[in-house]
Design a protein around this motif. Structure first.
Motif, PDB file in Angstrom:
ATOM      1  N   GLY A  47       0.799  -1.206   0.000  1.00  0.00           N
ATOM      2  CA  GLY A  47       0.000   0.000   0.000  1.00  0.00           C
ATOM      3  C   GLY A  47       0.835   1.261   0.000  1.00  0.00           C
ATOM      4  O   GLY A  47       0.311   2.352   0.180  1.00  0.00           O
ATOM      5  N   GLN A  48       2.129   1.163  -0.187  1.00  0.00           N
ATOM      6  CA  GLN A  48       2.987   2.327  -0.070  1.00  0.00           C
ATOM      7  C   GLN A  48       2.634   3.402  -1.074  1.00  0.00           C
ATOM      8  O   GLN A  48       2.715   4.587  -0.785  1.00  0.00           O
ATOM      9  N   GLY A  49       2.250   3.026  -2.249  1.00  0.00           N
ATOM     10  CA  GLY A  49       1.989   4.013  -3.276  1.00  0.00           C
ATOM     11  C   GLY A  49       0.752   4.838  -3.021  1.00  0.00           C
ATOM     12  O   GLY A  49       0.529   5.832  -3.690  1.00  0.00           O
ATOM     13  N   ALA A 130       9.845  10.892   8.723  1.00  0.00           N
ATOM     14  CA  ALA A 130      10.400   9.676   8.116  1.00  0.00           C
ATOM     15  C   ALA A 130       9.674   8.427   8.585  1.00  0.00           C
ATOM     16  O   ALA A 130       9.906   7.341   8.065  1.00  0.00           O
ATOM     17  N   VAL A 131       8.792   8.580   9.580  1.00  0.00           N
ATOM     18  CA  VAL A 131       8.031   7.453  10.111  1.00  0.00           C
ATOM     19  C   VAL A 131       6.573   7.630   9.707  1.00  0.00           C
ATOM     20  O   VAL A 131       5.951   8.646  10.010  1.00  0.00           O
ATOM     21  N   GLN A 132       6.033   6.645   9.003  1.00  0.00           N
ATOM     22  CA  GLN A 132       4.653   6.722   8.542  1.00  0.00           C
ATOM     23  C   GLN A 132       3.879   5.512   9.054  1.00  0.00           C
ATOM     24  O   GLN A 132       4.289   4.371   8.851  1.00  0.00           O
ATOM     25  N   ALA A 133       2.793   5.802   9.755  1.00  0.00           N
ATOM     26  CA  ALA A 133       1.990   4.738  10.356  1.00  0.00           C
ATOM     27  C   ALA A 133       0.581   4.752   9.785  1.00  0.00           C
ATOM     28  O   ALA A 133      -0.033   5.806   9.638  1.00  0.00           O
ATOM     29  N   ARG A 134       0.085   3.579   9.479  1.00  0.00           N
ATOM     30  CA  ARG A 134      -1.270   3.440   8.959  1.00  0.00           C
ATOM     31  C   ARG A 134      -1.793   2.051   9.297  1.00  0.00           C
ATOM     32  O   ARG A 134      -1.041   1.187   9.759  1.00  0.00           O
ATOM     33  N   MET A 135      -3.076   1.847   9.065  1.00  0.00           N
ATOM     34  CA  MET A 135      -3.717   0.543   9.265  1.00  0.00           C
ATOM     35  C   MET A 135      -4.297   0.127   7.927  1.00  0.00           C
ATOM     36  O   MET A 135      -5.065   0.882   7.309  1.00  0.00           O
ATOM     37  N   LEU A 136      -3.952  -1.066   7.465  1.00  0.00           N
ATOM     38  CA  LEU A 136      -4.367  -1.528   6.143  1.00  0.00           C
ATOM     39  C   LEU A 136      -5.067  -2.880   6.221  1.00  0.00           C
ATOM     40  O   LEU A 136      -4.620  -3.788   6.924  1.00  0.00           O
ATOM     41  N   GLN A 143      -6.229  -6.141  -3.129  1.00  0.00           N
ATOM     42  CA  GLN A 143      -6.700  -4.762  -3.187  1.00  0.00           C
ATOM     43  C   GLN A 143      -6.885  -4.215  -1.776  1.00  0.00           C
ATOM     44  O   GLN A 143      -7.192  -4.947  -0.843  1.00  0.00           O
ATOM     45  N   VAL A 144      -6.653  -2.907  -1.621  1.00  0.00           N
ATOM     46  CA  VAL A 144      -6.804  -2.274  -0.313  1.00  0.00           C
ATOM     47  C   VAL A 144      -8.283  -2.034  -0.030  1.00  0.00           C
ATOM     48  O   VAL A 144      -8.959  -1.326  -0.774  1.00  0.00           O
ATOM     49  N   LEU A 145      -8.771  -2.621   1.056  1.00  0.00           N
ATOM     50  CA  LEU A 145     -10.167  -2.459   1.446  1.00  0.00           C
ATOM     51  C   LEU A 145     -10.341  -1.379   2.514  1.00  0.00           C
ATOM     52  O   LEU A 145     -11.411  -0.787   2.632  1.00  0.00           O
TER      53      LEU A 145
END
Length: 259
Positions: A47-49, A130-136, A143-145
């Motif tokens: 999901g980086q993009g 420089a630190v990126q946090a997310r929930m995927l 596919q990203v839901l």
């Protein structure tokens, strides 16, 4: 196994860097906090993009990895594996950390890999950005839901900034993810190699729940430092034998150590 760091004082590192290696092993330690990851291969990167208004995959020259797939099965490694697209970057990594650049089977651009000789590498982190946090949460086709920061949606654009509906506590989120109903952490850290910053920025990605618990503290600590933070990125493997005599190798997330 070798450690690519020195005894020089760290500049602004918010936590004391430490690292040790157990034979046959790997887990991660960043800026003195040990994150033993349960996942041999993390889910992030897929999901980086989709980072909204932030960095894309093209901002990095390579990725540090704690494992690989062999015959479609995950395998942990004794030392860092680095993947990249550029032969020049691959040569630079190999000259610093050992190993040989070789091609590996992938549909991504980082078709070269270097299996290094080092379980610990000194890195420089520019700051909290420089630190990126997310929930995927991904569908069965990849596919990203669901894409959020734990409080608000990050994507799709039409729903951005709306409440995501995730539980407030990490334990509730972990249970939801375990049942397949909730997203997993995806935490990326961008950095340069302290001894060869000219190679460009690399990335390490983790789906560790323990890191998800503490990433906000980590970002705040980076904010409090004056300038770039120099730390050690290290690997450690957890090995045990069960009561029934079965040997188990896995990466377990432990509580951070700050001293």
């Amino acid at each position: 196994m070798r450690t690519r760091s020195n005894s020089a004082p760290r500049q602004g590192c918010p936590f004391p860097a430490y690292a040790h290696h157990r034979p046959g092993g790997s887990a991660s330690n960043l800026t003195g906090r040990r994150f033993r990851e349960k996942e041999l291969l993390t889910v992030a990167g897929r999901g980086q993009g989709s980072d909204r208004g932030s960095e894309s995959q093209s901002d990095y020259v390579g990725r540090f990895r704690a494992g690989r797939l062999v015959d479609n099965r995950p395998q942990s490694l004794d030392a860092w594996r680095v993947t990249m697209a550029s032969p020049d970057v691959a040569a630079g990594v190999a000259s610093l950390l050992g190993g040989e650049p070789v091609e590996w089977e992938t549909t991504a651009e980082d078709s070269l890999e270097v299996l290094t000789d080092y379980d610990t590498v000194r890195i420089t982190v520019e700051g909290p950005s420089a630190v990126q946090a997310r929930m995927l949460l991904f569908g069965y086709k990849g596919q990203v839901l669901h894409d959020c920061d734990g409080a608000r949606l990050l994507a799709p654009e039409a729903d951005a900034d709306k409440p995501c509906g995730c539980p407030e506590s990490i334990e509730e989120r972990r249970l939801a993810a375990k049942s397949g109903r909730g997203p997993l952490p995806s935490i990326g850290i961008g950095f340069k190699l302290a001894e060869k910053p000219a190679l460009g920025r690399f990335r390490f990605v983790s789906s560790s729940w323990e890191l998800a618990k503490t990433v906000a503290d980590f970002q705040r600590a980076l904010t409090e430092t004056d300038g770039p933070t120099t730390c050690d990125l290290a690997l450690e493997l957890v090995e045990l034998t069960t009561a029934s005599g079965v040997a188990v190798r896995y990466r377990k997330t432990g509580r951070p150590r700050t001293g």
